[in-house]
Design a protein around this motif. Sequence first.
Motif: not given
Length: 89
Positions: A67-72
């Motif tokens: 999960i990429n940071k800041e990805e909803y």
Amino acid sequence: MVKPYEDTEVDGGAFIRTFDKNLNEEELIWHRDKKDREIAVLSGGGWQIQMDNKLPEELKVGKLYFINKEEYHRLIKGNGTLRIKIWEK
């Protein structure tokens, strides 16, 4: 705000996050994390993860997810208790 999970620290800077089978599904909201995360599903059937602008994907025991940071993203409740191991990057 009460979190819909419980965290337990483990070796190597990781932690185990547990979502109880009795939680209210409305507590599983769309959100973003401040750091990149890799997660491994330890247990729990029928749970799903949905990334922004994508269809839900079933979480499979033993599979790694990034999960990429800041990805909803959000979780969708399944059967039983969900246990995942999380590494923050």
